[in-house]
Each structure stands twice: as structure tokens, then as C-alpha cells.
Design a protein around this motif. Structure first.
Motif, PDB file in Angstrom:
ATOM      1  N   VAL A  24       8.970  36.832 -44.102  1.00 24.99           N
ATOM      2  CA  VAL A  24       7.627  36.652 -43.868  1.00 24.99           C
ATOM      3  C   VAL A  24       6.716  37.246 -44.835  1.00 24.99           C
ATOM      4  O   VAL A  24       6.872  38.650 -45.031  1.00 24.99           O
ATOM      5  CB  VAL A  24       7.103  36.746 -42.240  1.00 24.99           C
ATOM      6  CG1 VAL A  24       7.573  35.370 -41.432  1.00 24.99           C
ATOM      7  CG2 VAL A  24       7.877  37.908 -41.625  1.00 24.99           C
ATOM      8  N   ILE A  25       5.555  36.695 -45.026  1.00 26.40           N
ATOM      9  CA  ILE A  25       4.576  37.342 -45.599  1.00 26.40           C
ATOM     10  C   ILE A  25       3.399  37.219 -44.882  1.00 26.40           C
ATOM     11  O   ILE A  25       3.035  36.223 -44.620  1.00 26.40           O
ATOM     12  CB  ILE A  25       4.203  36.950 -47.310  1.00 26.40           C
ATOM     13  CG1 ILE A  25       5.651  37.059 -47.951  1.00 26.40           C
ATOM     14  CG2 ILE A  25       3.063  37.641 -47.849  1.00 26.40           C
ATOM     15  CD1 ILE A  25       5.524  36.462 -49.450  1.00 26.40           C
ATOM     16  N   LYS A  26       2.703  38.232 -44.704  1.00 33.67           N
ATOM     17  CA  LYS A  26       1.403  38.068 -43.660  1.00 33.67           C
ATOM     18  C   LYS A  26       0.152  38.981 -44.255  1.00 33.67           C
ATOM     19  O   LYS A  26       0.692  40.027 -44.989  1.00 33.67           O
ATOM     20  CB  LYS A  26       1.765  38.748 -42.213  1.00 33.67           C
ATOM     21  CG  LYS A  26       2.617  39.480 -42.066  1.00 33.67           C
ATOM     22  CD  LYS A  26       2.987  39.810 -40.412  1.00 33.67           C
ATOM     23  CE  LYS A  26       4.196  40.039 -40.230  1.00 33.67           C
ATOM     24  NZ  LYS A  26       4.795  40.501 -38.988  1.00 33.67           N
ATOM     25  N   ALA A  27      -0.844  38.605 -43.829  1.00 28.26           N
ATOM     26  CA  ALA A  27      -1.930  39.204 -44.381  1.00 28.26           C
ATOM     27  C   ALA A  27      -2.167  40.638 -43.793  1.00 28.26           C
ATOM     28  O   ALA A  27      -1.774  40.458 -42.335  1.00 28.26           O
ATOM     29  CB  ALA A  27      -3.423  38.347 -44.478  1.00 28.26           C
ATOM     30  N   ASP A  59      -7.781  42.618 -42.677  1.00 28.46           N
ATOM     31  CA  ASP A  59      -6.417  41.965 -43.314  1.00 28.46           C
ATOM     32  C   ASP A  59      -6.653  41.670 -44.816  1.00 28.46           C
ATOM     33  O   ASP A  59      -5.506  41.501 -45.308  1.00 28.46           O
ATOM     34  CB  ASP A  59      -6.217  40.657 -42.380  1.00 28.46           C
ATOM     35  CG  ASP A  59      -5.533  41.036 -41.091  1.00 28.46           C
ATOM     36  OD1 ASP A  59      -5.025  42.381 -40.929  1.00 28.46           O
ATOM     37  OD2 ASP A  59      -5.322  40.108 -40.373  1.00 28.46           O
ATOM     38  N   ASP A 105      -1.156  43.124 -48.110  1.00 27.41           N
ATOM     39  CA  ASP A 105      -0.287  42.135 -47.690  1.00 27.41           C
ATOM     40  C   ASP A 105       1.031  42.761 -47.395  1.00 27.41           C
ATOM     41  O   ASP A 105       1.286  43.812 -47.719  1.00 27.41           O
ATOM     42  CB  ASP A 105       0.082  41.104 -48.811  1.00 27.41           C
ATOM     43  CG  ASP A 105      -1.127  40.030 -48.831  1.00 27.41           C
ATOM     44  OD1 ASP A 105      -1.759  39.793 -47.866  1.00 27.41           O
ATOM     45  OD2 ASP A 105      -0.939  39.339 -50.021  1.00 27.41           O
ATOM     46  N   THR A 106       1.655  42.125 -46.230  1.00 31.29           N
ATOM     47  CA  THR A 106       2.943  43.001 -45.653  1.00 31.29           C
ATOM     48  C   THR A 106       4.087  41.883 -45.931  1.00 31.29           C
ATOM     49  O   THR A 106       3.958  40.505 -45.487  1.00 31.29           O
ATOM     50  CB  THR A 106       2.893  43.267 -44.238  1.00 31.29           C
ATOM     51  OG1 THR A 106       1.792  44.318 -44.222  1.00 31.29           O
ATOM     52  CG2 THR A 106       4.132  43.855 -43.813  1.00 31.29           C
ATOM     53  N   GLU A 148       8.083  40.997 -44.978  1.00 30.32           N
ATOM     54  CA  GLU A 148       9.119  41.448 -44.042  1.00 30.32           C
ATOM     55  C   GLU A 148      10.444  40.841 -44.474  1.00 30.32           C
ATOM     56  O   GLU A 148      10.154  39.532 -44.170  1.00 30.32           O
ATOM     57  CB  GLU A 148       8.834  41.199 -42.475  1.00 30.32           C
ATOM     58  CG  GLU A 148       7.634  42.487 -41.982  1.00 30.32           C
ATOM     59  CD  GLU A 148       7.317  42.228 -40.518  1.00 30.32           C
ATOM     60  OE1 GLU A 148       6.482  42.884 -39.987  1.00 30.32           O
ATOM     61  OE2 GLU A 148       7.710  41.231 -40.114  1.00 30.32           O
ATOM     62  N   ARG A 198      10.317  46.459 -44.407  1.00 30.95           N
ATOM     63  CA  ARG A 198       8.899  46.158 -44.310  1.00 30.95           C
ATOM     64  C   ARG A 198       8.244  46.954 -45.249  1.00 30.95           C
ATOM     65  O   ARG A 198       8.276  48.031 -45.877  1.00 30.95           O
ATOM     66  CB  ARG A 198       8.345  46.601 -43.012  1.00 30.95           C
ATOM     67  CG  ARG A 198       6.834  46.198 -43.094  1.00 30.95           C
ATOM     68  CD  ARG A 198       6.422  46.458 -41.535  1.00 30.95           C
ATOM     69  NE  ARG A 198       6.998  45.665 -40.301  1.00 30.95           N
ATOM     70  CZ  ARG A 198       7.455  46.214 -39.252  1.00 30.95           C
ATOM     71  NH1 ARG A 198       7.808  47.494 -39.457  1.00 30.95           N
ATOM     72  NH2 ARG A 198       8.179  45.577 -38.639  1.00 30.95           N
ATOM     73  N   THR A 220       4.402  46.956 -47.529  1.00 32.11           N
ATOM     74  CA  THR A 220       3.088  46.861 -47.679  1.00 32.11           C
ATOM     75  C   THR A 220       2.418  47.013 -48.976  1.00 32.11           C
ATOM     76  O   THR A 220       2.814  48.166 -49.601  1.00 32.11           O
ATOM     77  CB  THR A 220       1.999  47.459 -46.725  1.00 32.11           C
ATOM     78  OG1 THR A 220       2.420  47.066 -45.383  1.00 32.11           O
ATOM     79  CG2 THR A 220       0.501  47.131 -46.765  1.00 32.11           C
TER      80      THR A 220
END
Ligand code: GLA
Length: 729
Positions: free
Chosen positions: A110-113, A129, A133-134, A136, A151, A153
Motif C-alpha cells: 500500500v502507498i499512503k499519504a 499528510d 508518502d509511506t 508498506e 515500512r 517513508t
């Protein structure tokens, strides 16, 4: 910014000037592809180079796909014991059937802000945010059900990438994890120097640089804290890298306990870098459904040498690791009574120091060790956090009132993690210290260590401190920790969890710090461990400043502060002017030099001002005025290490305001020499095409002249120092 190129199966992490890439090879293996200068395309990253190795075993999963490749030859994103990769594994576990092989297969991502918090651990953070970006990536061992999440970032405003690993037991049997590095970075060559910060009590963080050879080069602490001995930081640099030029890869561990970090240069001339909790005396029993979170590593690549690397660490740690009111607020100039009185003081003496200090322009009095229990020396009372009414008849509230009435703020010393065998606390709870049943307890400085893995100990200490802090307007706390850990064992943990003690201690400590600091958001907390014995990124999440070293000698401090600045900003370094001859090394240096060195951190005083002459007091007054006029630049600007004490008989540091309108340069002579002419020092970071006026003389220099020809400085006498301030006109 983080993207995933589905077609090429490449994750691309980008910061303003750097790129980091991970590829999925053969649908299952995570291959490390790149870390370095920013590139904008992934094309060509997955090369067709050979992935086989002489004498290397072929990976069974890849063989099944018809691919002949050995994981020993492939740069791995993370590494496991029991595969064909025979380099140092980042992960090792013992499974219920006694086997030790871990075989992880790519599962999902997953890529999340933004950046999620790390549960119970210190870590860098974002306020919004949009700052990062992070990514996982989940990998899974089909046979055991063990799952790992890698993980990452990538910050959008800092050239930093953070990493950590989470281990989740999705199987149905307990697993004993005994090695879990927080990062593993495989480089394709070994043409590096390794730079690390090592030392001892009163000689912390001296810079060491060595060429890599085949085999393992490792720094570590097994002392229960990050230690005076080795800092949890190292860098790999190309051979020609210096302050201004060259590729440098920096690794900093956001953790304050036992760690190991370093490199292995393998048989094929490749380098594997690693950093994590020390696997010596560590094992974590993971029951089904449980998760273990490994601490964070901050990785900084710089194409501009060590200077650029430090700038990134300094800025990131100051703004996105430090927290609370004092992250940004100016801090009071303090006087600490330790070197003035040691244990030998009473209320009158402290009030006298406060009165004189006030006249000299000092803003806060800090009462150090010796105010509690019956502590007239270091042989008793740690744990008994109530005032000694023989010394302080009006208790802490009475003393604080007197100090406040003089117009000074008040701060207080604690050593909350310790217990003296001669204390009421120990008499009541002899099992509250770290110890192993049946073994004698080894004292250091006549003290034992409280078992912070226990919740009853955590609660007791939290309440004791809160009671004192609630009893009076105490505006600063010095939190000390004065011994290495031995006899590591906890009375409450079962045998199969004893090897968790040291890490559980850290988690307990972090939780106590979070609790106490959360309850007193206006109090300034300074960390200390016999000086800088635990001055690490983990602690900077809690403490807004750290007592850099018990060594207050101006010359030794140049080495210590120079080394410390590789990672830590000046604003975090507690730095005091003390008496001469210096109490640690016996050296005599001018008050002026002591003042300038201390100004390159958080200025404070640690000497008996009541014994100083009027001239000396007015010199202190002047120092504080000067400091206040430049501290905004020193604490919030960029630092340039112009001349290194490790390579020269001089030291020169420069701090440039973010808007480049002011530059402050300090220049010190460590030891003079006969028959010498002036020394030219080249400044950095100025506006090349603008003019600067030297505040002290009114002389005008152009930015490019200062940066290219330099400014001529007198060679100077032993221990002499001076400060130059340049203002843009
Ligand atoms: C440690 C600290 C010193 C002082 C003493 C008091 O050594 O580093 O600054 O506080 O403890 O015992």
C-alpha cells in the motif's frame, strides 16, 4: 513521493534530490535496485546482469520458474537467515519445530499519504499528510504464517527516507525472533570509508573514519543505552568525500537502547549495511496474533558530502523529530550548581548563586544532584524523590519561591531510572531493580537500575516525579541516567521472555517519558546520561535538549560538538561555561573562548558565580547579550563545519540564517605554532553576488570573496577564540 510502476514492478521513492528503488524480481523476491541522486525514470533499473554467483546455491523458488539465480548475488531489500543469501541476515527466528529458515515471498503493498505513528516508539513525524508518502510492503512465509511489513517513508521537504519493520505472527505457533534489523541496504560495491562517532565518558562522539575491508565492520552497544562508547549512527562515504563534496550515505537509529550497526563486505566485493536492535542478548517471543515493531532508521543520501548530510539530519530532527513548545521556542540561559557545589550546598548557597547569576543576566537556576533523601554523596537516596530538609528547610516549594522572587526561573535534576541500595525505596522493594535471581547485584556509582519493564515501577516513578513537579513552578527538568546496564533480568518476566528485558525497559522508559512530558507541556526537559551517554535520535523525540558531555573544557568540547553536529542540531546541545582549571581535564582557557564554544549550543553556566570578580560577571553579562543577538541564527540556521579540530590545530564553525542575511563564524586556536602567518578560512552558504558587512569592524566583503578567497584570521594563541558576524547589506 512514492510510485509503483506496475509494468516494470518497481517501487520508486523520491525526495527532493534523492531516489530509492525496490523491484519485485520473479514475482516474489524484493530486490534493492537503487539509492542515490534523484532520477526521474525507472527504465533500465532492472538490468539483465548476472544474478548467479560462483559457488552460489540457486534459489529453489526461482529455479521452479526456470530462473537460475542465487540470492547471494542479488542485492536484497531485506535478508533472512536460511536462504541462499549467505551474508549477514537482517532477520533470524526459531520456529516451534526448531527450524530456523525463513522464506519470505512478496505479498502486497500500500502507498499512503503521510506517515503513521510507531506504536510506543519514537519516530520522525509529519504535521500534514502532504509532507511525505509511506510505502508498506508485506511479505509472507507460507510455511510458518509469519508476515513482515517493510515500512518506508519518503519526505517531500527533506532528503530523508525512514525505514522500519513490523513482524506479525499470523501462524498458529509461537516464534522466537532473535534478530530483527530495522534496515538492510545492499550496495553493489565496497569502495567506501565508514564514518562513525565513538568515545567514552567525557569524550563523546569523536569522528572515526576507516576504509572498509572484507568481512564485518560493526559498531554496537550492549550497555543498555545507546552509550558514550558508540553513537547509533554511521555513514558510508566515497573515498574522496569531504564536508563539501562526494556521495555520503548516513544511517541514524531512532532508538536509545542496545544497537548494532555496520557493514559486511562479502566475498564478491559488495557491501551490506545494517542497523537495528542488538541481537546480542535479545529474543522476542511472538505468540500467534502478536506483532513486534522494530524501531526506525533514518537514512540520508547526500551528493554534497558530509555538510549536506548533516544539514538534512539537523533540519529533520529539529523540526520533525523534536516536539512540544520548546521545539521552536527560545530557551532560558541557565546556571547549574553541579560544578559550583557538587553535593555540598544548602538553601542559602543556592539562593546566593541565583542572586549573583541574576545580576549577570542569567535567567534560570537549575538545582542538580543532592537535593533529595539524605544525599550528601553519590552513595544513597536515588528513588527517594523528596527534599532533604536539612539542606532545604523550606523544601522545593520554599526554594523555588525564593528563586522566583529574585526573578529567576527554577529547574530541577532527577535520575528517575535509578535506585540506591541505601534508599527507602530499595528497602521497600528490593526486587524492583534489574537483577537475576540468585546472582549478586553489581553496583556502579553505588546504584542499581530500576526495572522499567515493570508497570508498577513505571507507575511509582511517574507519580513520584509528578508530585514534585506539581508542588512548585518547576520550569525545567534534567533527566539523568548514570550507569551502564548489567545483571539484565526482570523479576516479573517468565524464563522464555527474559531476553526481552532490555528492550522492554526501553519501551517502559519511552512510555513514562511520554506520560510525564504530556502532563507538563510547558516544562523544558533536558536529557543527560553522565553527559552525552544517551544523546541519540530516540531521546530527541522526548528531550528538547541534551547535556552533550560532562566534559565542559572548551577545547575538548570542540571535538565533541563537532562530532555531535554530524547528526544533531546546535539547538539540542546543552553547553555550559565552567570554571578554570577545568574540572575534567585541568586545562585553563579564557572565559571568552569558553563562552563562544558554549554559544554554539544552548548556552548555560556551571560555576560558582559568587566567587567571580565584577569584571568576570560583567563579561558573562556581555556574553549573554551577544548570544541573544545571534542565537536565532545558530539554532535555526545552517551549520557549516569550516575547519575540523580532528584535522587541524584550529576549529571554525559557521552558522548561516535561512534567508542568508546573517552569518556567524566562530574561530578557535587549539594550539598555536611558532613562525606562522595568518590562516585563511573560507565561508560557505552566503549570497555570492551580495555584500556583507562585518558587524565588529564595519568592513565590507562580497559573498564570493568570503567563500572563495576566504577571510584572513590571525593564527592565534593557545585556546583563543573569536566570533565574526556578517550582515548582508
Ligand atoms: C551526571 C551528570 C552531571 C551531574 C551528575 C550529578 O554525571 O552528567 O551533569 O548531573 O550526574 O550526579
Amino acid at each position: 513521493m512514492i510510485t509503483f510502476d506496475k509494468e516494470k514492478q518497481i517501487f520508486h521513492l523520491q525526495t527532493p534530490n534523492t531516489s530509492y528503488m525496490i523491484g519485485i524480481y520473479g514475482g516474489y523476491l524484493l530486490e534493492h535496485l537503487y539509492w542515490g541522486k534523484r532520477v526521474d525514470s525507472t527504465s533500465g533499473m532492472f538490468g539483465t546482469e548476472s544474478r548467479t554467483a560462483s559457488f552460489g546455491a540457486n534459489d529453489a523458488e526461482l529455479s521452479e520458474q526456470g530462473i537460475s539465480a542465487s540470492t547471494d548475488a542479488i542485492p536484497q531489500e531485506y535478508s533472512f537467515y536460511g536462504s541462499c543469501d549467505l551474508r549477514k541476515p537482517a532477520f533470524h527466528a526459531i520456529y516451534a519445530d526448531g527450524s530456523r529458515i525463513t522464506k519470505m515471498k512478496y505479498d502486497s503493498y500500500v502507498i499512503k499519504a503521510g506517515k503513521p505513528k510507531l506504536c510506543g516508539l519514537p519516530a520522525t513525524y509529519v504535521e500534514n499528510d502532504s509532507e511525505a508518502d509511506t510505502l508498506e510492503i508485506s511479505v509472507k512465509d507460507e510455511l510458518t504464517g509469519l508476515k513482515l511489513i517493510y515500512r518506508y517513508t519518503a519526505f517531500n521537504n527533506y532528503d530523508a527516507i525512514t525505514r522500519n519493520v513490523e513482524v506479525i505472527n499470523d501462524g498458529d505457533a509461537a516464534v522466537s525472533v532473535d534478530t530483527v534489523m530495522s534496515c538492510n541496504v545492499d550496495f553493489t560495491g565496497a569502495d567506501f570509508d565508514m564514518i562513525n562517532l565513538s568515545g567514552s565518558w567525557a569524550r563523546e562522539r569523536h569522528i572515526e573514519r576507516r576504509a572498509l575491508g572484507t568481512g564485518t565492520t560493526k559498531i554496537e552497544s550492549r550497555r543498555g543505552s545507546s552509550s558514550h562508547h558508540q553513537s547509533p549512527f554511521f555513514a558510508l562515504a566515497e573515498k574522496t568525500a569531504n564536508e563539501k563534496h562526494g556521495d555520503v550515505y548516513g544511517f541514524s537509529f531512532v532508538y536509545s537502547g542496545n544497537f548494532e550497526a555496520g557493514v559486511e563486505v562479502d566475498t564478491y566485493g559488495r557491501t551490506r549495511a545494517f542497523m537495528g536492535i542488538n541481537s546480542c542478548d535479545f529474543a522476542w517471543l511472538l505468540e500467534p496474533g502478536e506483532t513486534f515493531t522494530a524501531p526506525e532508521v533514518v537514512m540520508v543520501y547526500s551528493a554534497g558530502g558530509f555538510g549536506e548530510m548533516s544539514k538534512t539530519f539537523n533540519r529533520l530532527y529539529q523540526k520533525r523529530l523534536a516536539r512540544g513548545k520548546y521545539r521552536d521556542a527560545e530557551r532560558p540561559v541557565l546556571i547549574n550548581n553541579w560544578e559550583a557545589t557538587y553535593f555540598n550546598f544548602d538553601e542559602d548557597k543556592i539562593v546566593d548563586i541565583a542572586k549573583t547569576a541574576k545580576k549577570a543576566g542569567i535567567e534560570m537556576l537549575v538545582l542538580d544532584d543532592g537535593w533529595f533523601g539524605k544525599r550528601d554523596s553519590d552513595n544513597c537516596s536515588l528513588g527517594d524523590w523528596y527534599a532533604d530538609t536539612k539542606k532545604l528547610p523550606n523544601g522545593i516549594p520554599g526554594l523555588v519561591k525564593k528563586v522566583n522572587d529574585i526573578g529567576m526561573k527554577f529547574g530541577l535534576w532527577f535520575e528517575p531510572e535509578m535506585i540506591s541500595p541505601d534508599s527507602d525505596l530499595y528497602r521497600a522493594h528490593p526486587d524492583w531493580c534489574l537483577h537475576v535471581k540468585g546472582r549478586k547485584r553489581s553496583e556502579s556509582r553505588n546504584q542499581l537500575i530500576l526495572d522499567f519493564s515493570r508497570s508498577d515501577v513505571q507507575e511509582y516513578i511517574t507519580k513520584s516525579l509528578k508530585d514534585v513537579l506539581n508542588s512548585a513552578p518547576i520550569e525545567y527538568v534534567k533527566w539523568d541516567m548514570n550507569r551502564n546496564m548489567t545483571c539484565i533480568g526482570s523479576a516479573l518476566l517468565p524464563p522464555e521472555r527474559q531476553a526481552e528485558t532490555a528492550h522492554r525497559y526501553m519501551l517502559g522508559l519511552y512510555s513514562v517519558l511520554e506520560n510525564i512530558m504530556g502532563s507538563f507541556p510547558d516544562v523544558l526537559f533536558e536529557g543527560c546520561s553522565g553527559g552525552g551517554g544517551r544523546f541519540d535520535a530516540g531521546m530527541m523525540y522526548y528531550f528538547n535538549q541534551y547535556w552533550t558531555s560532562d566534559d565542559t573544557d572548551a577545547i575538548e568540547r570542540m571535538y565533541i560538538q563537532h562530532g555531535t553536529s554530524l547528526v544533531m542540531p546546535a539547538a539540542f546541545m546543552g553547553s555550559h561555561v565552567s570554571a578554570v582549571p577545568n574540572h575534567q581535564v585541568g586545562r585553563v582557557s579564557p572565559l571568552k573562548t569558553r563562552g563562544y564554544v558554549a554559544m554554539c549550543g544552548q548556552l548555560g553556566y556551571e560555576l560558582d558565580v559568587t566567587k567571580m570578580s565584577d569584571e568576570e560577571l560583567s563579561e558573562i553579562n556581555e556574553q549573554i547579550e551577544v548570544y541573544k543577538s545571534v542565537r536565532g541564527v545558530i539554532h535555526n540556521g545552517d551549520m557549516y563545519r569550516l575547519v575540523s579540530p580532528f584535522e587541524s590545530s584550529h576549529t571554525a564553525w559557521e552558522y548561516v540564517a535561512e534567508d542568508k542575511k546573517t552569518a556567524v563564524m566562530f574561530y578557535f586556536t587549539i594550539m598555536t605554532a611558532p613562525s606562522v602567518i595568518n590562516k585563511y578560512v573560507k565561508l560557505e552558504g552566503l549570497e555570492a553576488d551580495k555584500l556583507y558587512k562585518l558587524r565588529e569592524t564595519g568592513e565590507v566583503y562580497s559573498g564570493d570573496v568570503l567563500m572563495n578567497r576566504g577571510i584572513s584570521m590571525p593564527y592565534g594563541k593557545d585556546c583563543e577564540g573569536c566570533m565574526l558576524v556578517f550582515d548582508l547589506i
